[in-house]
Write an enzyme that holds these catalytic residues in place. Structure first.
Site, PDB file in Angstrom:
ATOM      1  N   ASP A   1       0.833  -1.200   0.000  1.00  0.00           N
ATOM      2  CA  ASP A   1       0.000   0.000   0.000  1.00  0.00           C
ATOM      3  C   ASP A   1       0.875   1.260   0.000  1.00  0.00           C
ATOM      4  OD1 ASP A   1      -2.293   1.464   0.006  1.00  0.00           O
ATOM      5  OD2 ASP A   1      -2.791   1.111   2.106  1.00  0.00           O
TER       6      ASP A   1
ATOM      7  N   ASN B   1       1.323   3.339  -3.003  1.00  0.00           N
ATOM      8  CA  ASN B   1       1.839   3.757  -4.322  1.00  0.00           C
ATOM      9  C   ASN B   1       1.255   5.105  -4.749  1.00  0.00           C
ATOM     10  OD1 ASN B   1       3.029   1.259  -4.364  1.00  0.00           O
ATOM     11  ND2 ASN B   1       1.588   0.356  -5.813  1.00  0.00           N
TER      12      ASN B   1
ATOM     13  N   HIS C   1       2.471   3.124  -9.047  1.00  0.00           N
ATOM     14  CA  HIS C   1       2.394   1.660  -9.199  1.00  0.00           C
ATOM     15  C   HIS C   1       3.646   1.126  -9.910  1.00  0.00           C
ATOM     16  CE1 HIS C   1      -1.562   1.653  -7.551  1.00  0.00           C
ATOM     17  NE2 HIS C   1      -2.131   2.255  -8.574  1.00  0.00           N
TER      18      HIS C   1
ATOM     19  N   SER D   1      -9.945  -8.201  -4.916  1.00  0.00           N
ATOM     20  CA  SER D   1     -11.290  -8.340  -5.507  1.00  0.00           C
ATOM     21  C   SER D   1     -12.017  -6.991  -5.490  1.00  0.00           C
ATOM     22  CB  SER D   1     -12.150  -9.315  -4.690  1.00  0.00           C
ATOM     23  OG  SER D   1     -11.411 -10.327  -4.102  1.00  0.00           O
TER      24      SER D   1
ATOM     25  N   LEU E   1      12.488 -19.667  -4.025  1.00  0.00           N
ATOM     26  CA  LEU E   1      11.495 -18.793  -3.377  1.00  0.00           C
ATOM     27  C   LEU E   1      10.175 -18.914  -4.132  1.00  0.00           C
ATOM     28  CD1 LEU E   1      10.573 -16.342  -1.557  1.00  0.00           C
ATOM     29  CD2 LEU E   1      11.464 -14.863  -3.349  1.00  0.00           C
TER      30      LEU E   1
ATOM     31  N   ILE F   1      -6.327  -5.321   7.786  1.00  0.00           N
ATOM     32  CA  ILE F   1      -5.935  -6.441   6.927  1.00  0.00           C
ATOM     33  C   ILE F   1      -6.514  -6.312   5.514  1.00  0.00           C
ATOM     34  CG2 ILE F   1      -6.043  -8.961   6.709  1.00  0.00           C
ATOM     35  CD1 ILE F   1      -6.057  -9.213   9.680  1.00  0.00           C
TER      36      ILE F   1
HETATM   37  C1  FPP Z   1      -2.220  -0.071  -3.188  1.00  0.00           C
HETATM   38  O1  FPP Z   1      -1.659   1.211  -3.106  1.00  0.00           O
HETATM   39  C2  FPP Z   1      -1.580  -0.788  -4.270  1.00  0.00           C
HETATM   40  C3  FPP Z   1      -2.225  -1.414  -5.272  1.00  0.00           C
HETATM   41  C4  FPP Z   1      -3.680  -1.460  -5.405  1.00  0.00           C
HETATM   42  C5  FPP Z   1      -1.488  -2.065  -6.352  1.00  0.00           C
HETATM   43  C6  FPP Z   1      -0.227  -2.740  -5.906  1.00  0.00           C
HETATM   44  C7  FPP Z   1       0.511  -3.109  -7.102  1.00  0.00           C
HETATM   45  C8  FPP Z   1       1.853  -3.045  -7.251  1.00  0.00           C
HETATM   46  C9  FPP Z   1       2.820  -2.691  -6.218  1.00  0.00           C
HETATM   47  C10 FPP Z   1       2.420  -3.351  -8.547  1.00  0.00           C
HETATM   48  C11 FPP Z   1       2.494  -4.810  -8.826  1.00  0.00           C
HETATM   49  C12 FPP Z   1       1.198  -5.303  -9.290  1.00  0.00           C
HETATM   50  C13 FPP Z   1       0.663  -5.170 -10.493  1.00  0.00           C
HETATM   51  C14 FPP Z   1      -0.780  -5.369 -10.648  1.00  0.00           C
HETATM   52  C15 FPP Z   1       1.469  -4.812 -11.675  1.00  0.00           C
HETATM   53  P1  FPP Z   1      -2.556   2.502  -3.378  1.00  0.00           P
HETATM   54  O2  FPP Z   1      -2.415   2.874  -4.805  1.00  0.00           O
HETATM   55  O3  FPP Z   1      -3.940   2.243  -2.899  1.00  0.00           O
HETATM   56  O4  FPP Z   1      -1.850   3.569  -2.518  1.00  0.00           O
HETATM   57  P2  FPP Z   1      -2.517   4.823  -1.825  1.00  0.00           P
HETATM   58  O5  FPP Z   1      -3.233   4.287  -0.613  1.00  0.00           O
HETATM   59  O6  FPP Z   1      -1.339   5.657  -1.469  1.00  0.00           O
HETATM   60  O7  FPP Z   1      -3.416   5.488  -2.813  1.00  0.00           O
END
Ligand code: FPP
Length: 245
Positions: free
Chosen positions: A2, A4, A19, A48, A113, A173
Site C-alpha cells: 500500500d 503507491n 504503481h 477483488s 522462493l 488487513i
Molecule cells: C495499493 O496502493 C496498491 C495497489 C492497489 C497495487 C499494488 C501493485 C503493485 C505494487 C504493482 C504490482 C502489481 C501489479 C498489478 C502490476 P494505493 O495505490 O492504494 O496507494 P494509496 O493508498 O497511497 O493510494
C-alpha cells in the site's frame, strides 16, 4: 503493497507512476527475500475490491502487470523464483490470465522462493471457493474440518504466513489471507510501498524475531496471554506499528 498512490502524489506524479515504482520495489524485495532464504513471499497485487477504482487506473494496473512480467520474468526465473497466482482468474481478461498462467508454467521447476501474486484475490473469496471445492469433492459435513478446508484454499501449497507486513500506514488487513493469517505476526509500516526495501524488510524481520509466538498456549515465559509485550525490549512496539522509512 500500500502507498503507491500517495508516493506518486507527493512527487506531483500520476498514480500510475506510483504503481510502476511499486513494481521496482517488489523486484528488489523479492531478491532480498531470496537472499535471506525466505521460502515464501505472498504479495497483494490486485484485490477483488480494486475493480472499484477508476477504469483508467484498473486498466493501467493490468497493462503494468503485463509489462512487469515481460520485463522481469527471465531474471526471476534465473534467480530460482517460482511464481504462483492466487485469485479468481475467471473474471480477468484472457490476455492477463494467459500471462499469469504462463509465468506460473515458466517457473514451475524453481524452488528457491515461491512468490505468490495474489491477483483478483480476496480472503473471503478464498474461503468461499475452498468450501465450494470441498463440497464438489464430496467432503461431507461430518468430515469438514480445518485441515480439510485448508487443503482447498488457494494457497494450499504454502505454509501459513509467519509474518504479515502492511505498508502505507493503514492498520487493517483489508481482506488479505483471512484464513491463513490466523497466527501471523503483524507489522504495520508507515513506509509507502515504493520506498520499502531490504532495510525495511530487515526491520520487520527483527520486530518479528522479538515476538513470543504462543499459538494460544501460555508460551515459554509461562505468563499467559496477559503478558503480551512485557517481555519485549522497550524499543520494540508490542503492537507491531513500525515508523516510516
Ligand atoms: C495499493 O496502493 C496498491 C495497489 C492497489 C497495487 C499494488 C501493485 C503493485 C505494487 C504493482 C504490482 C502489481 C501489479 C498489478 C502490476 P494505493 O495505490 O492504494 O496507494 P494509496 O493508498 O497511497 O493510494
Amino acid at each position: 503493497m500500500d502507498g503507491n498512490g500517495r508516493w506518486a502524489r507527493k512527487r506531483f506524479m500520476p498514480r500510475g507512476l506510483g504503481h510502476k515504482a511499486g513494481v521496482d520495489a517488489l523486484v528488489k524485495v523479492v531478491q532480498a527475500c531470496a537472499d535471506r532464504d525466505i521460502g515464501y513471499l505472498t504479495v497483494f497485487a490486485f484485490s477483488s475490491e480494486n475493480w472499484k477504482r477508476p477504469e483508467e487506473e484498473v486498466s493501467g494496473l493490468m497493462s503494468l502487470l503485463l509489462v512487469a512480467l515481460s520485463k522481469h520474468l527471465t531474471k526471476l526465473k534465473a534467480d530460482g523464483v517460482r511464481i504462483r497466482i492466487a485469485g479468481d482468474l475467471s473474471t480477468v481478461s484472457e490476455k492477463v490470465r494467459n500471462a499469469l498462467l504462463d509465468a506460473e508454467a515458466n517457473t514451475v521447476e524453481n524452488h528457491r522462493l515461491v512468490l505468490t501474486v495474489a491477483f483478483n484475490y480476496g480472503g473471503r473469496w478464498d474461503i468461499v471457493q475452498a468450501c465450494r471445492k470441498a463440497m464438489a469433492a464430496g467432503v461431507s459435513e461430518a468430515d469438514l474440518d480445518e485441515a480439510t478446508l485448508s487443503r482447498h484454499m488457494a494457497m494450499a501449497y504454502a505454509p501459513d504466513p509467519d509474518l504479515f507486513i502492511r505498508t502505507g500506514g493503514e492498520v487493517r488487513i483489508s481482506n488479505f489471507l483471512l484464513w491463513q493469517a490466523a497466527y501471523a505476526e503483524m507489522v504495520f509500516s508507515d513506509c509507502l510501498w515504493p520506498d520499502f526495501d531490504a532495510v525495511e524488510l530487515d526491520k520487520a524481520i527483527a520486530n518479528f524475531a522479538r515476538r513470543e509466538r504462543r499459538f494460544g498456549d501460555v508460551g515459554e515465559s509461562g505468563q499467559g496471554e496477559g503478558a503480551i509485550g512485557s517481555e519485549l525490549p522497550a524499543a520494540v512496539p508490542a503492537d507491531g506499528v513500525q515508523g516510516g522509512c
